[in-house]
Design a protein around this motif. Structure first.
Motif, PDB file in Angstrom:
ATOM      1  N   ASP A  85       0.822  -1.214   0.000  1.00  0.00           N
ATOM      2  CA  ASP A  85       0.000   0.000   0.000  1.00  0.00           C
ATOM      3  C   ASP A  85       0.856   1.265   0.000  1.00  0.00           C
ATOM      4  OD1 ASP A  85      -2.949  -0.975   0.309  1.00  0.00           O
ATOM      5  OD2 ASP A  85      -1.723  -2.255   1.600  1.00  0.00           O
ATOM      6  N   LEU A 129       3.347  -2.099  -6.225  1.00  0.00           N
ATOM      7  CA  LEU A 129       2.506  -0.898  -6.123  1.00  0.00           C
ATOM      8  C   LEU A 129       1.378  -0.941  -7.153  1.00  0.00           C
ATOM      9  CD1 LEU A 129       5.322   1.787  -5.606  1.00  0.00           C
ATOM     10  CD2 LEU A 129       3.640   1.071  -3.891  1.00  0.00           C
ATOM     11  N   THR A 132      -1.673  -2.938  -6.282  1.00  0.00           N
ATOM     12  CA  THR A 132      -2.392  -2.572  -5.054  1.00  0.00           C
ATOM     13  C   THR A 132      -3.244  -1.331  -5.294  1.00  0.00           C
ATOM     14  OG1 THR A 132      -0.427  -3.347  -3.889  1.00  0.00           O
ATOM     15  CG2 THR A 132      -2.086  -2.171  -2.570  1.00  0.00           C
ATOM     16  N   ALA A 135      -2.374   2.635  -4.116  1.00  0.00           N
ATOM     17  CA  ALA A 135      -1.035   2.594  -3.508  1.00  0.00           C
ATOM     18  C   ALA A 135      -0.351   3.957  -3.598  1.00  0.00           C
ATOM     19  CB  ALA A 135      -0.181   1.548  -4.216  1.00  0.00           C
ATOM     20  N   CYS A 137       3.570   5.953  -3.336  1.00  0.00           N
ATOM     21  CA  CYS A 137       5.026   5.936  -3.255  1.00  0.00           C
ATOM     22  C   CYS A 137       5.415   7.240  -2.572  1.00  0.00           C
ATOM     23  CB  CYS A 137       5.511   5.867  -4.701  1.00  0.00           C
ATOM     24  SG  CYS A 137       7.173   6.331  -4.940  1.00  0.00           S
ATOM     25  N   VAL A 178      -1.361   4.854  -9.091  1.00  0.00           N
ATOM     26  CA  VAL A 178      -0.400   4.906  -7.974  1.00  0.00           C
ATOM     27  C   VAL A 178      -0.042   6.374  -7.729  1.00  0.00           C
ATOM     28  CG1 VAL A 178       1.954   4.301  -7.246  1.00  0.00           C
ATOM     29  CG2 VAL A 178       0.552   2.620  -8.478  1.00  0.00           C
TER      30      VAL A 178
END
Ligand code: NAD
Length: 273
Positions: A85, A129, A132, A135, A137, A178
Protein backbone atom coordinates in the motif's frame (compact mmCIF):
# COMPACT_ATOMS: atom_id res chain seq x y z
CA UNK A 1 8.59 -13.40 10.47
CA UNK A 2 5.02 -12.15 10.20
CA UNK A 3 2.66 -11.98 7.28
CA UNK A 4 0.04 -9.38 6.40
CA UNK A 5 -2.99 -11.71 6.45
CA UNK A 6 -5.14 -9.21 4.60
CA UNK A 7 -3.87 -6.15 6.46
CA UNK A 8 -2.64 -3.09 4.59
CA UNK A 9 1.13 -2.93 4.33
CA UNK A 10 3.93 -0.39 4.33
CA UNK A 11 7.55 -0.95 3.26
CA UNK A 12 9.87 1.43 5.13
CA UNK A 13 13.59 2.03 4.59
CA UNK A 14 15.63 3.64 7.35
CA UNK A 15 13.18 1.99 9.75
CA UNK A 16 15.68 1.31 12.54
CA UNK A 17 15.83 4.91 13.69
CA UNK A 18 14.31 8.39 13.66
CA UNK A 19 11.33 9.11 11.45
CA UNK A 20 11.32 5.68 9.77
CA UNK A 21 11.09 3.96 13.14
CA UNK A 22 8.30 6.29 14.34
CA UNK A 23 6.42 5.63 11.11
CA UNK A 24 6.75 1.87 11.63
CA UNK A 25 5.30 2.20 15.15
CA UNK A 26 2.45 4.49 14.09
CA UNK A 27 1.35 2.27 11.20
CA UNK A 28 1.53 -0.75 13.49
CA UNK A 29 -0.78 1.07 15.94
CA UNK A 30 -3.17 1.68 13.03
CA UNK A 31 -3.29 -2.06 12.34
CA UNK A 32 -0.98 -2.20 9.30
CA UNK A 33 1.63 -4.84 8.51
CA UNK A 34 5.08 -3.25 8.54
CA UNK A 35 8.13 -4.13 6.43
CA UNK A 36 11.08 -2.55 8.23
CA UNK A 37 14.38 -2.34 6.35
CA UNK A 38 17.68 -0.77 7.31
CA UNK A 39 21.41 -1.32 7.36
CA UNK A 40 21.18 -1.34 11.13
CA UNK A 41 19.87 -4.80 12.06
CA UNK A 42 20.26 -4.17 15.77
CA UNK A 43 17.83 -1.23 15.59
CA UNK A 44 15.40 -3.34 13.57
CA UNK A 45 15.55 -6.11 16.16
CA UNK A 46 14.52 -3.77 18.99
CA UNK A 47 11.74 -2.41 16.74
CA UNK A 48 10.51 -5.95 16.14
CA UNK A 49 10.46 -6.57 19.90
CA UNK A 50 8.33 -3.42 20.31
CA UNK A 51 5.73 -4.12 17.65
CA UNK A 52 5.70 -7.92 17.69
CA UNK A 53 7.26 -10.37 15.23
CA UNK A 54 3.85 -11.37 13.83
CA UNK A 55 3.18 -7.78 12.75
CA UNK A 56 6.31 -7.09 10.80
CA UNK A 57 9.05 -8.33 8.55
CA UNK A 58 12.47 -6.97 9.45
CA UNK A 59 15.47 -7.38 7.20
CA UNK A 60 18.89 -5.88 6.75
CA UNK A 61 19.04 -3.91 3.49
CA UNK A 62 21.53 -1.49 2.01
CA UNK A 63 19.35 0.61 -0.30
CA UNK A 64 22.28 1.19 -2.66
CA UNK A 65 22.33 -2.51 -3.57
CA UNK A 66 19.61 -2.92 -6.23
CA UNK A 67 19.86 -6.72 -6.41
CA UNK A 68 19.40 -7.04 -2.66
CA UNK A 69 16.59 -4.46 -2.74
CA UNK A 70 14.80 -6.71 -5.24
CA UNK A 71 15.23 -9.69 -2.91
CA UNK A 72 13.87 -7.68 0.03
CA UNK A 73 10.84 -6.71 -2.07
CA UNK A 74 10.27 -10.34 -3.07
CA UNK A 75 10.27 -11.37 0.61
CA UNK A 76 7.89 -8.54 1.43
CA UNK A 77 5.61 -9.48 -1.47
CA UNK A 78 5.56 -13.09 -0.28
CA UNK A 79 4.38 -11.86 3.14
CA UNK A 80 1.67 -9.56 1.74
CA UNK A 81 0.24 -11.65 -1.10
CA UNK A 82 1.93 -9.46 -3.72
CA UNK A 83 0.64 -6.14 -2.35
CA UNK A 84 2.20 -2.92 -1.07
CA UNK A 85 0.00 0.00 0.00
CA UNK A 86 2.88 2.37 0.74
CA UNK A 87 6.52 2.40 -0.26
CA UNK A 88 8.25 4.80 2.15
CA UNK A 89 11.71 5.49 0.75
CA UNK A 90 13.21 7.19 3.76
CA UNK A 91 16.77 5.94 4.40
CA UNK A 92 19.30 8.73 4.17
CA UNK A 93 22.66 9.97 5.32
CA UNK A 94 23.64 13.53 6.10
CA UNK A 95 27.38 13.81 5.43
CA UNK A 96 28.33 17.41 4.80
CA UNK A 97 31.10 19.99 4.81
CA UNK A 98 32.20 22.45 2.15
CA UNK A 99 31.84 20.71 -1.22
CA UNK A 100 35.45 21.27 -2.31
CA UNK A 101 36.72 19.97 1.02
CA UNK A 102 34.67 16.77 1.02
CA UNK A 103 36.37 13.52 0.02
CA UNK A 104 34.88 12.61 -3.35
CA UNK A 105 33.95 9.13 -2.07
CA UNK A 106 31.76 10.85 0.53
CA UNK A 107 30.13 12.97 -2.17
CA UNK A 108 29.24 9.81 -4.11
CA UNK A 109 28.05 8.02 -0.98
CA UNK A 110 25.48 10.75 -0.30
CA UNK A 111 24.25 10.53 -3.90
CA UNK A 112 24.12 6.73 -3.75
CA UNK A 113 22.13 6.45 -0.54
CA UNK A 114 19.88 9.51 -0.84
CA UNK A 115 19.08 9.37 -4.53
CA UNK A 116 20.19 6.11 -6.18
CA UNK A 117 18.69 4.27 -3.19
CA UNK A 118 15.36 5.96 -3.91
CA UNK A 119 15.53 5.07 -7.62
CA UNK A 120 16.36 1.46 -6.72
CA UNK A 121 13.35 1.31 -4.44
CA UNK A 122 10.74 2.87 -6.70
CA UNK A 123 11.87 1.09 -9.85
CA UNK A 124 11.91 -2.32 -8.18
CA UNK A 125 8.69 -1.87 -6.19
CA UNK A 126 6.49 -0.91 -9.15
CA UNK A 127 5.00 -4.40 -9.69
CA UNK A 128 3.78 -4.49 -6.06
CA UNK A 129 2.51 -0.90 -6.12
CA UNK A 130 0.70 -1.42 -9.42
CA UNK A 131 -0.98 -4.53 -8.03
CA UNK A 132 -2.39 -2.57 -5.05
CA UNK A 133 -5.40 -0.26 -5.39
CA UNK A 134 -4.72 3.31 -4.19
CA UNK A 135 -1.03 2.59 -3.51
CA UNK A 136 1.35 5.44 -2.69
CA UNK A 137 5.03 5.94 -3.25
CA UNK A 138 6.21 8.35 -0.53
CA UNK A 139 9.77 9.66 -0.24
CA UNK A 140 11.68 11.72 2.29
CA UNK A 141 13.01 14.90 0.75
CA UNK A 142 14.05 17.81 2.98
CA UNK A 143 13.66 21.52 3.68
CA UNK A 144 17.06 21.71 1.96
CA UNK A 145 15.12 21.04 -1.26
CA UNK A 146 13.63 24.54 -1.05
CA UNK A 147 16.91 26.37 -1.69
CA UNK A 148 20.33 24.72 -2.19
CA UNK A 149 21.99 24.69 1.22
CA UNK A 150 25.69 25.51 1.65
CA UNK A 151 27.52 23.15 4.01
CA UNK A 152 25.31 20.30 2.80
CA UNK A 153 25.35 21.10 -0.91
CA UNK A 154 25.32 17.52 -2.22
CA UNK A 155 22.80 16.35 0.37
CA UNK A 156 20.61 19.29 -0.58
CA UNK A 157 20.99 18.48 -4.30
CA UNK A 158 19.89 14.86 -3.72
CA UNK A 159 16.80 16.12 -1.90
CA UNK A 160 16.00 18.48 -4.81
CA UNK A 161 16.34 15.43 -7.05
CA UNK A 162 13.88 13.48 -4.90
CA UNK A 163 11.39 16.35 -5.07
CA UNK A 164 11.65 16.65 -8.85
CA UNK A 165 11.39 12.91 -9.31
CA UNK A 166 8.29 12.82 -7.13
CA UNK A 167 6.60 15.58 -9.14
CA UNK A 168 7.25 13.81 -12.43
CA UNK A 169 6.27 10.36 -11.17
CA UNK A 170 3.09 11.69 -9.60
CA UNK A 171 1.96 12.34 -13.17
CA UNK A 172 3.51 9.27 -14.84
CA UNK A 173 2.02 6.85 -12.30
CA UNK A 174 -1.52 8.15 -12.80
CA UNK A 175 -1.86 5.56 -15.50
CA UNK A 176 -1.64 2.89 -12.77
CA UNK A 177 -3.61 4.72 -10.07
CA UNK A 178 -0.40 4.91 -7.97
CA UNK A 179 0.19 8.21 -6.16
CA UNK A 180 3.62 9.77 -5.55
CA UNK A 181 4.26 12.36 -2.83
CA UNK A 182 7.08 13.51 -0.57
CA UNK A 183 7.81 15.09 2.79
CA UNK A 184 10.13 18.05 3.31
CA UNK A 185 11.10 18.00 6.99
CA UNK A 186 12.86 20.92 8.66
CA UNK A 187 14.95 20.14 11.74
CA UNK A 188 13.80 16.81 13.14
CA UNK A 189 15.36 15.57 16.35
CA UNK A 190 16.95 12.29 15.20
CA UNK A 191 20.45 10.76 15.32
CA UNK A 192 21.20 12.02 11.79
CA UNK A 193 21.77 15.51 13.20
CA UNK A 194 25.20 16.56 14.42
CA UNK A 195 25.50 16.43 18.24
CA UNK A 196 23.84 19.41 19.92
CA UNK A 197 21.96 20.54 16.80
CA UNK A 198 18.50 19.93 18.26
CA UNK A 199 19.40 21.36 21.69
CA UNK A 200 20.85 24.51 20.10
CA UNK A 201 18.00 24.98 17.62
CA UNK A 202 15.82 28.10 17.91
CA UNK A 203 12.89 27.54 20.27
CA UNK A 204 10.38 28.72 17.67
CA UNK A 205 10.19 29.43 13.97
CA UNK A 206 10.36 27.00 11.06
CA UNK A 207 13.75 25.59 12.12
CA UNK A 208 12.73 24.63 15.66
CA UNK A 209 13.52 21.02 16.61
CA UNK A 210 10.54 18.75 15.97
CA UNK A 211 10.06 15.16 17.24
CA UNK A 212 10.18 12.49 14.50
CA UNK A 213 6.67 11.25 15.30
CA UNK A 214 5.37 14.42 13.59
CA UNK A 215 6.77 13.12 10.29
CA UNK A 216 5.17 9.72 10.93
CA UNK A 217 1.79 11.46 11.35
CA UNK A 218 2.29 13.18 8.01
CA UNK A 219 2.94 9.84 6.27
CA UNK A 220 -0.35 8.65 7.71
CA UNK A 221 -2.20 11.80 6.61
CA UNK A 222 -0.62 11.64 3.16
CA UNK A 223 -2.06 8.17 2.55
CA UNK A 224 -5.55 9.64 2.80
CA UNK A 225 -4.77 12.56 0.53
CA UNK A 226 -3.73 13.56 -2.97
CA UNK A 227 -1.38 16.33 -1.77
CA UNK A 228 2.07 16.33 -3.38
CA UNK A 229 4.51 18.05 -0.99
CA UNK A 230 4.23 17.84 2.79
CA UNK A 231 6.18 20.34 4.86
CA UNK A 232 7.06 19.70 8.52
CA UNK A 233 6.39 22.22 9.95
CA UNK A 234 3.85 23.53 7.40
CA UNK A 235 5.35 27.07 7.47
CA UNK A 236 8.29 25.74 5.43
CA UNK A 237 6.02 26.00 2.39
CA UNK A 238 6.56 29.76 2.62
CA UNK A 239 10.33 29.33 2.33
CA UNK A 240 9.77 27.21 -0.77
CA UNK A 241 7.59 29.92 -2.30
CA UNK A 242 10.10 32.64 -1.46
CA UNK A 243 12.98 30.61 -2.91
CA UNK A 244 10.99 30.20 -6.14
CA UNK A 245 9.94 33.85 -6.38
CA UNK A 246 13.04 35.63 -5.03
CA UNK A 247 16.05 33.32 -5.20
CA UNK A 248 18.61 36.15 -4.97
CA UNK A 249 17.02 37.54 -1.81
CA UNK A 250 16.90 34.09 -0.21
CA UNK A 251 20.53 33.53 -1.25
CA UNK A 252 21.53 36.76 0.47
CA UNK A 253 19.65 35.89 3.63
CA UNK A 254 21.18 32.44 3.89
CA UNK A 255 24.66 33.86 3.26
CA UNK A 256 24.39 36.64 5.82
CA UNK A 257 22.16 35.46 8.67
CA UNK A 258 21.80 32.35 10.81
CA UNK A 259 23.99 29.29 11.29
CA UNK A 260 25.23 29.01 7.69
CA UNK A 261 26.48 32.59 7.74
CA UNK A 262 28.29 31.84 11.01
CA UNK A 263 29.87 28.79 9.37
CA UNK A 264 31.01 30.84 6.37
CA UNK A 265 32.41 33.56 8.61
CA UNK A 266 34.30 31.03 10.73
CA UNK A 267 35.84 29.60 7.55
CA UNK A 268 36.85 33.10 6.39
CA UNK A 269 38.36 33.90 9.81
CA UNK A 270 40.29 30.63 9.81
CA UNK A 271 41.69 31.43 6.35
CA UNK A 272 42.68 34.92 7.46
CA UNK A 273 44.55 33.25 10.35
P1 NAD B 1 18.20 8.61 11.27
O1 NAD B 1 19.69 8.63 11.17
O2 NAD B 1 17.58 8.50 12.60
O3 NAD B 1 17.60 7.48 10.32
C1 NAD B 1 18.14 7.19 9.05
C2 NAD B 1 18.20 5.67 8.92
O4 NAD B 1 18.65 5.37 7.58
C3 NAD B 1 19.19 5.01 9.88
O5 NAD B 1 18.56 4.01 10.63
C4 NAD B 1 20.27 4.44 8.97
O6 NAD B 1 20.84 3.23 9.45
C5 NAD B 1 19.49 4.23 7.68
N1 NAD B 1 20.39 4.14 6.52
C6 NAD B 1 21.42 4.95 6.19
N2 NAD B 1 22.02 4.50 5.07
C7 NAD B 1 21.35 3.39 4.69
C8 NAD B 1 21.48 2.49 3.60
N3 NAD B 1 22.46 2.62 2.69
N4 NAD B 1 20.60 1.48 3.50
C9 NAD B 1 19.62 1.31 4.42
N5 NAD B 1 19.45 2.12 5.48
C10 NAD B 1 20.31 3.15 5.60
O7 NAD B 1 17.74 9.98 10.57
P2 NAD B 1 16.30 10.54 10.15
O8 NAD B 1 16.35 11.99 10.43
O9 NAD B 1 15.19 9.74 10.68
O10 NAD B 1 16.41 10.38 8.57
C11 NAD B 1 15.38 9.88 7.76
C12 NAD B 1 15.33 10.68 6.47
O11 NAD B 1 14.96 12.03 6.76
C13 NAD B 1 16.65 10.79 5.71
O12 NAD B 1 16.40 10.62 4.33
C14 NAD B 1 17.10 12.21 5.99
O13 NAD B 1 17.92 12.71 4.98
C15 NAD B 1 15.78 12.92 6.05
N6 NAD B 1 15.72 14.22 6.71
C16 NAD B 1 16.08 14.37 8.02
C17 NAD B 1 15.97 15.61 8.62
C18 NAD B 1 16.31 15.82 10.08
O14 NAD B 1 16.42 16.98 10.51
N7 NAD B 1 16.47 14.79 10.88
C19 NAD B 1 15.49 16.71 7.89
C20 NAD B 1 15.14 16.53 6.56
C21 NAD B 1 15.24 15.28 5.98
Amino acid sequence: MGSANGRKSIFITGAASGMGRETAKLFHEKGWFVGAFDQNLEGLTTLEAEIGAGNCLIRRLDVTDKKDYEKALAEFGAATGGKMDILFNNAGIGAGGFFDEMAFEDVLKVVNVNFIGVLNGIHSAMPLLKATPNAMCFTTSSSSATYGMPGIAVYSATKHAVKGLTEALSIEFRRYGVRAADVLPGLIDTPILPPGAAANAPKDGMFRAIPPVEVAKVVWEAYGSDKLHWYVPPELAELDKAAGNMPELVREQIATTGPIAALLKAAEDAKAG
